[in-house]
Design a protein around this motif. Sequence first.
Motif, PDB file in Angstrom:
ATOM      1  N   ALA A  87       4.114  13.492   0.395  1.00  0.00           N
ATOM      2  CA  ALA A  87       3.839  13.296   1.750  1.00  0.00           C
ATOM      3  C   ALA A  87       2.984  14.178   2.622  1.00  0.00           C
ATOM      4  CB  ALA A  87       5.122  12.767   2.943  1.00  0.00           C
ATOM      5  N   ALA A  88       3.781  15.358   2.062  1.00  0.00           N
ATOM      6  CA  ALA A  88       2.937  17.018   2.784  1.00  0.00           C
ATOM      7  C   ALA A  88       1.908  17.340   2.673  1.00  0.00           C
ATOM      8  CB  ALA A  88       3.934  18.208   1.941  1.00  0.00           C
ATOM      9  N   LYS A  89       0.832  16.428   1.397  1.00  0.00           N
ATOM     10  CA  LYS A  89      -0.059  16.324   0.650  1.00  0.00           C
ATOM     11  C   LYS A  89      -1.301  15.421   0.986  1.00  0.00           C
ATOM     12  CE  LYS A  89       0.236  17.617  -4.726  1.00  0.00           C
ATOM     13  NZ  LYS A  89      -0.141  17.083  -5.404  1.00  0.00           N
ATOM     14  N   LEU A  90      -1.342  14.321   1.230  1.00  0.00           N
ATOM     15  CA  LEU A  90      -0.820  13.463   2.720  1.00  0.00           C
ATOM     16  C   LEU A  90      -1.603  13.738   3.386  1.00  0.00           C
ATOM     17  CD1 LEU A  90      -2.483  10.611   2.124  1.00  0.00           C
ATOM     18  CD2 LEU A  90      -0.567   9.309   3.001  1.00  0.00           C
ATOM     19  N   MET A  91      -0.702  14.665   4.532  1.00  0.00           N
ATOM     20  CA  MET A  91      -0.270  14.772   6.321  1.00  0.00           C
ATOM     21  C   MET A  91      -1.551  16.489   6.141  1.00  0.00           C
ATOM     22  SD  MET A  91       3.175  14.921   8.477  1.00  0.00           S
ATOM     23  CE  MET A  91       4.308  15.174   6.433  1.00  0.00           C
ATOM     24  N   ARG A  92      -1.606  16.689   4.372  1.00  0.00           N
ATOM     25  CA  ARG A  92      -2.146  18.321   4.776  1.00  0.00           C
ATOM     26  C   ARG A  92      -4.168  17.499   4.551  1.00  0.00           C
ATOM     27  NH1 ARG A  92      -1.792  22.390   0.606  1.00  0.00           N
ATOM     28  NH2 ARG A  92      -2.588  21.213  -0.920  1.00  0.00           N
ATOM     29  N   MET A 136       3.991   6.297   4.436  1.00  0.00           N
ATOM     30  CA  MET A 136       3.957   7.528   5.899  1.00  0.00           C
ATOM     31  C   MET A 136       5.317   6.259   6.766  1.00  0.00           C
ATOM     32  SD  MET A 136       2.859   9.909   4.685  1.00  0.00           S
ATOM     33  CE  MET A 136       2.501  11.211   6.213  1.00  0.00           C
ATOM     34  N   GLU A 137       4.774   5.211   7.198  1.00  0.00           N
ATOM     35  CA  GLU A 137       5.405   4.428   7.775  1.00  0.00           C
ATOM     36  C   GLU A 137       7.369   4.922   7.513  1.00  0.00           C
ATOM     37  OE1 GLU A 137       3.937   0.951   8.046  1.00  0.00           O
ATOM     38  OE2 GLU A 137       5.320  -0.725   9.045  1.00  0.00           O
ATOM     39  N   SER A 138       7.648   3.886   6.526  1.00  0.00           N
ATOM     40  CA  SER A 138       8.884   4.560   6.164  1.00  0.00           C
ATOM     41  C   SER A 138       9.375   6.215   6.706  1.00  0.00           C
ATOM     42  CB  SER A 138       9.484   4.422   4.944  1.00  0.00           C
ATOM     43  OG  SER A 138       8.544   5.581   4.084  1.00  0.00           O
ATOM     44  N   ASP A 155       0.918  -0.906  -0.064  1.00  0.00           N
ATOM     45  CA  ASP A 155      -0.431   0.541   0.225  1.00  0.00           C
ATOM     46  C   ASP A 155       0.591   0.896   0.095  1.00  0.00           C
ATOM     47  OD1 ASP A 155      -1.309   2.233   1.007  1.00  0.00           O
ATOM     48  OD2 ASP A 155      -3.109   1.140   1.111  1.00  0.00           O
ATOM     49  N   HIS A 156       1.100   1.478  -1.288  1.00  0.00           N
ATOM     50  CA  HIS A 156       1.470   2.781  -1.801  1.00  0.00           C
ATOM     51  C   HIS A 156       2.033   4.015  -0.269  1.00  0.00           C
ATOM     52  CE1 HIS A 156       2.783   6.569  -2.800  1.00  0.00           C
ATOM     53  NE2 HIS A 156       4.345   6.129  -3.407  1.00  0.00           N
ATOM     54  N   ASP A 157       0.585   4.018  -0.520  1.00  0.00           N
ATOM     55  CA  ASP A 157       0.572   5.703   1.075  1.00  0.00           C
ATOM     56  C   ASP A 157       1.010   5.079   2.716  1.00  0.00           C
ATOM     57  OD1 ASP A 157      -0.239   7.312  -1.226  1.00  0.00           O
ATOM     58  OD2 ASP A 157      -1.584   8.134  -0.159  1.00  0.00           O
ATOM     59  N   LYS A 158       0.734   3.977   3.006  1.00  0.00           N
ATOM     60  CA  LYS A 158       0.447   3.695   3.816  1.00  0.00           C
ATOM     61  C   LYS A 158       2.395   3.352   4.368  1.00  0.00           C
ATOM     62  CE  LYS A 158      -3.657   1.941   6.237  1.00  0.00           C
ATOM     63  NZ  LYS A 158      -5.082   1.696   4.718  1.00  0.00           N
ATOM     64  N   VAL A 159       2.582   2.319   2.907  1.00  0.00           N
ATOM     65  CA  VAL A 159       4.123   2.159   3.474  1.00  0.00           C
ATOM     66  C   VAL A 159       5.399   3.751   3.265  1.00  0.00           C
ATOM     67  CG1 VAL A 159       6.251   1.236   2.227  1.00  0.00           C
ATOM     68  CG2 VAL A 159       4.355  -0.312   2.884  1.00  0.00           C
TER      69      VAL A 159
END
Length: 339
Positions: free
Chosen positions: A330-335, A308-310, A302-306
Amino acid sequence: MTRFIPPADFPNTRLRRNRRDEFSRRLVRENRLSTDDLIYPVFVREGEKVQEQVGSMPGVMRYSPDELMRVAEQCLELGIPVLSLFPSIDPSLKTPDGSEAANPSGLIPRVVGMLKQQFPELGVLTDVALDPYTSHGQDGILDNDGHILNEETVAMLIRQAQTQAQAGVDIVAPSDMMDGRIGSIRAALDKDQFIHTRTMAYSAKYASAFYGPFRDAVGSAANLGRSNKNTYQMDPANRNEALREVAADIREGADMVMVKPGLPYLDILRDVKDAFGMPTYAYQVSGEYAMIKAAAQNGWLDHDKVMMESLLAFKRAGGDGILTYFAIEAAKLMREQNC
Ligand code: PBG
């Protein structure tokens, strides 16, 4: 420092209690990633309106200066503090001594000037090393036997750093691993009154095969051929030596230190942070990025999960920030997740 308190025996202690609900998981969360932790490495090339895909790094482009300005604007808008520049220059400009690195009207100084003029509040970091500029793809100047000359290389690195400082860069980041370069560069910058130009030292930089896609991106892979960087980058087997490298760079005046690559060297990151308490950064390098992208493209992770975990792993290991090709995503996802 954490004092370990052994938990009372089960059933008085149930570690799952705090994990039971999202509110208490949030309450006990020890580390957090924020956009403030991100440094975005970008590749730049000559031209206009060019965005050229780097084959081995899905989603990563080589941008012409005009296109790069749009990326910079996006970083500012997302709150990413620093952009880190890497050049892919025309092969005709590459020489054995890499002197294009010190050309005041070269690609990097020009782009630094444009960025600082258009986006003065965005931090700009430049790499100090000769490999994008040498015809042989090594980070330094060679003697007749092909060995990298330390002092001769440092002399060219000083000129490169002075050129970048003159162009207005905020942070110079020597990634060459020559001995004594941090002190020599600091002295040269101070002599020219660039007392505010920070140095981020690639202190514990290992001779890693994870740099492969980067060498494609800057076009040094073919020049380097089958030779390696083992006489200056560190042996992946060594741990104590990393602390000696970092100690030397701190004594020579480094403002920030770095461990590179990232995930395979989290033990070193923790050691360095604990030993020196310096602002300490990790570089999640091109090969680490490529691995995650490739697996995600195949539907295996899972792209986003991996992703962010990394990135979180670097914070847990003691990092103050991360150079990562995932910075924008990552910045977009956090927003998105915060609102
Ligand atoms: C240049 C330099 C390298 C990287 C950053 N600066 C390559 C190398 O040392 O061969 C690698 C970055 C990455 O793989 O993402 N000295």
